[in-house]
Design a protein around this motif. Structure first.
Motif: not given
Length: 332
Positions: A306-332
């Motif tokens: 089962d999977i629930v998709l939740v549109p949201i303004e900002t990601l919660p800190e505890e979730v596992h993010t995608s590799l692209r997200n992680s690279q983007a955060q490191l570049g900020r």
């Protein structure tokens, strides 16, 4: 025959794998029944033989827990149990771990007491075919017979546990390893008595008890962390399960998605996933887009129950993010 885990239909190959797992667990129970009876008849006053006999008794727990759990999780979710009964596997895993831990502590205290009190275990003789035979020979012969099958069972169960993502089956494979090591340790302990080393028996029992205790700690820790919803891991708890990266990678590639992060619960054989999505340019996705994304996520891996998709303004800190997200955060 069970053909599903809750609502998850099993493929034909998975059904065959499940049949093989059920069959080998019944073979294990039959083998243990013979081994427990035989070892009891010859164990005499040996501490090491007593420890081996108790470990054989405890070895009944994982196969029984697996066979019971596999029947329970067959039931689909209901209003009373909206997540299904998959956690029956986790409960069975915890029961097995607690039994192992308790018996390990008991045997360590019992064996250490025998060593401290300098107890000399007597091993007498019996008469077979009119000839007196030292009972130790019989003990070592019986224990040697109990070594080959647990090695075979353990290897087969390890392979099946990987295919079914079944941690009870994995724990049972681990237990089979402890079984044949225990038998080998018992042979060493009894042989030590025959050579005049009175302490060898209690020392072997202490070694076996330590092995049992470690199995108990390892399985209790794995079962408890799963029940308190730690991030799902592979069947051997070696690493985070890769399905979370696959889900994130798929969602990240959708045109309407800017950022994505997921958290995942291991329900036993299958996963429940919550994926949080930050829409691109703040535009909310349509119901059709969400429904299509959810449908495709369910097809990524059979364990995605089962999977629930939740549109949201900002990601919660505890979730596992995608590799692209992680690279983007490191570049900020």
């Amino acid at each position: 025959m069970t053909r599903r885990f809750g609502r998850t239909e099993l493929s034909e190959s998975q059904v065959l794998t499940l049949r093989a797992a059920i069959r080998i667990e019944w073979f294990s129970l039959a083998f243990l029944a013979v081994a427990i009876t035989t070892v009891y008849l010859v164990m005499g006053n040996s501490q090491a033989m007593k420890a081996a006999w108790i470990e054989d008794l405890l070895s009944l727990a994982p196969p029984i827990a697996f066979l019971m759990a596999i029947r329970i999780i067959n039931r689909p979710p209901t209003k009373k149990y909206p997540y299904g009964l998959h956690r029956a596997v986790g409960v069975a895993h915890l029961v097995s771990g607690v039994a192992l831990f308790s018996m390990g502590v008991f045997l360590i205290v019992d064996s250490a007491t025998a060593l401290i009190n300098v107890e000399h275990p007597p091993i007498g003789s019996i008469v077979l075919f009119g000839e007196p035979i030292w009972l130790g020979w019989l003990m070592m012969f019986v224990m040697a017979l109990t070594i080959p099958l647990p090695i075979y069972f353990g290897r087969v169960k390890m392979r099946l546990a990987r295919e079914l993502h079944d941690k009870v089956l994995y724990a049972d494979a681990d237990m089979n390893k402890a079984d044949w090591m225990t038998a080998a340790g018992s042979i060493v302990g009894v042989a030590g008595i025959g050579l005049g080393f009175w302490w060898a028996d209690a020392a072997a029992a202490l070694f076996i008890a330590t092995s049992i205790l470690w199995d108990g700690i390892k399985n209790m820790r794995a079962a408890i962390t799963d029940l308190i919803d730690t991030t799902a891991t592979t069947f051997d708890d070696d690493k985070t399960h890769p399905v979370i990266d696959h889900i994130n990678a798929y969602l990240q590639e959708l045109l309407w998605v800017d950022e994505v992060g997921s958290r995942i619960r291991d329900q036993g054989h299958v996963f429940h996933i919550e994926s949080f999505i930050v829409p691109r340019n703040g535009h909310a996705p349509t119901l059709a887009q969400l429904a299509e994304a959810r449908k495709n996520c369910l097809q990524i891996d059979w364990k995605v129950h089962d999977i629930v998709l939740v549109p949201i303004e900002t990601l919660p800190e505890e979730v596992h993010t995608s590799l692209r997200n992680s690279q983007a955060q490191l570049g900020r």
